[in-house]
Design a protein around this motif. Sequence first.
Motif, short mmCIF file in Angstrom:
data_model
loop_
_atom_site.label_atom_id
_atom_site.label_comp_id
_atom_site.label_asym_id
_atom_site.label_seq_id
_atom_site.Cartn_x
_atom_site.Cartn_y
_atom_site.Cartn_z
N UNK A 389 0.86 -1.18 0.00
CA UNK A 389 0.00 0.00 0.00
C UNK A 389 0.90 1.24 0.00
N UNK A 390 0.68 2.16 -0.91
CA UNK A 390 1.54 3.34 -0.98
C UNK A 390 0.83 4.49 -1.66
N UNK A 391 1.40 5.68 -1.51
CA UNK A 391 0.88 6.84 -2.25
C UNK A 391 1.67 6.91 -3.56
N UNK A 392 0.98 6.82 -4.70
CA UNK A 392 1.72 6.81 -5.96
C UNK A 392 2.51 8.10 -6.18
N UNK A 393 3.57 7.99 -6.94
CA UNK A 393 4.28 9.19 -7.40
C UNK A 393 3.69 9.62 -8.74
N UNK A 394 3.90 10.90 -9.05
CA UNK A 394 3.24 11.47 -10.22
C UNK A 394 4.24 12.12 -11.16
N UNK A 395 4.07 11.85 -12.45
CA UNK A 395 4.81 12.57 -13.48
C UNK A 395 3.78 13.36 -14.27
N UNK A 396 4.04 14.66 -14.44
CA UNK A 396 3.03 15.54 -15.04
C UNK A 396 3.53 16.23 -16.31
N UNK A 397 3.12 15.75 -17.48
CA UNK A 397 3.39 16.52 -18.69
C UNK A 397 2.26 17.53 -18.89
N UNK A 398 2.59 18.82 -18.81
CA UNK A 398 1.57 19.86 -18.83
C UNK A 398 1.82 20.81 -20.00
N UNK A 399 0.91 20.75 -20.99
CA UNK A 399 1.12 21.52 -22.22
C UNK A 399 0.06 22.60 -22.37
N UNK A 400 0.38 23.65 -23.10
CA UNK A 400 -0.59 24.71 -23.39
C UNK A 400 -1.07 24.58 -24.83
N UNK A 401 -2.40 24.50 -25.00
CA UNK A 401 -2.93 24.35 -26.37
C UNK A 401 -2.73 25.63 -27.18
#
Length: 534
Positions: A389-401
């Motif tokens: 049981x764990x808190x997932x890690x996050x990778x965030x690709x964030x683009x502007x349209x």
Amino acid sequence: MEKIVSLCKRRGYLFQSSEIYGGIQGFWDYGPLGVELKRNLKDAWWHDMISGHNELVKPESAPRAFEMVGLDSTIIMHPQVWKCSGHYDLFHDHMVDCRESKKRYRFDQIRGRWVEYQDKKVFVTTMAEAEQELDEVRRRGMKFFKLRNKDADKITVGNESLTLDKLDSTENVLAPDAKSLDTLTEPREFNLMFKTTLGALGGEDDTTFLRPETAQGIFVNFKNVLDSSRVGLPFGIGQVGKSFRNEITPRNFTFRSREFEQMEIEFFCHPDQSQEWYRYWRDRRLAWYKELGLSDESLIMREHHQEELAHYSVGTADIEYAFPFLPEGEYGELEGIAHRGDFDLRSHMEGKLDPSTRPMQVELGEDGKPKYRGSGRDLTYRDEATNEKFVPHVVEPSAGADRGALAFLCEAYTEDEAPDENGKMQTRTVMKLHPRLAPIKAAVFPLVKKDGMPEVAHEIYGELKRHMNVFYDEKGAVGRRYRRQDEAGTPYCITVDTDTLTDRTVTIRDRDTLEQTRVKIDDVVADLRTRING
Ligand code: ATP
């Protein structure tokens, strides 16, 4: 850049919002061609990242196969979301006011140069675009020292253009719209979130915000998505939607707007694998821009230095583009790919974390209690195979349209030579947009408006319309019709001519190579499909 801006207006890509009332700064409307371009960009993203993703096959450079799903969350959310996300306290820019002109500027956007006359040295600033910056500084410097044009060589203008944040003091600064020195206030923090009020009573408790990013909608729905679909880690949730930031100095066309659209993914994975996934997404997103036509020379990937990183992040990279309004050698951000660790999920679960603590602890208020209380909901993940049981890690690709659309417009703008109807070479303006992004995929022309040609052209047009956005034009010389389509970025023009009437074939002209091929009418749809989607 001026040519691109003028083409965008002339051909209906972009208009200033509320233009008939003098416009409103930082807001842009997409005209008939622009809306198609931006929609195609968002559709390409949605298809390539979400709906077209095959979770059964491991993409070549990915650590393993993974799932992707979509979401559409609201623009206005519970105010606590922004407190726990950190935007309420931290989402700010530094701005300065000019005591003389009463104007407000973003501190790091004021540019200038040292100007010297006799033994006095003044830092002359301007908000002018990069191309006009030097001339404008010189003009303002001359005016400040009360010199005439004939005395232009009596002043020395520094070679280096600097932003104001690079100076130690603003004492000898001539502000962009001031006549005297030292009129700028100290930089102050300014929250970029637009406030709004819920309901009719409108007390302080009813204050909420227009979202400054779409990402938080994903974090707060993490558990809903897990519980309602059969996804398991690693998986990503993607969302496309409007975001709002009260930018102090919106500028550079749509690059820095106050209302814009984002295309964001939050990719959830096991902490031990997060570095690999970070590298995967960083490289995949860069490749995506290239596949759709941005050139190697105008794109860079900039890894943030250690001191630029958020404390909890092990890596952030920006994909940047050499926008033509920037000085030579400078790039503007198109997309950020951030490793966000477990900061967001834990903050929404336990209360806003203090990113400077190790391991991160909930930030406490003066009363020793959590400064911003989390939801208290369990946002952990249980791995069914290992029971971990764990808190997932996050990778965030964030683009502007909007920034994406602008980059593709800038890249597409080309002036070359093509023969006119008499075979004479003429300069032409052509928007070399990737066929997937082009607002109009094909134009259909009867060579002349008689002999039954328009009827056949109507038939082809009607058939194509069922599959893609096409345009019909029978007015004027065919050469001129080609030119108009070149400017609109239409990759293919289909012409019905005398031969069509006997053998039911048409010519398809390619915008970029100018090559013309004869194709059977019955094969036109399939032929175009292959050309567009490869
Ligand atoms: P910048 O440093 O240029 O203000 P940012 O680092 O704050 O950008 P993010 O918060 O990472 O930007 O947002 C992700 C993406 O959203 C950016 O890469 C950009 O494409 C887009 N974006 C952010 N702010 C704006 C804006 N004001 N106008 C248009 N697009 C924006």
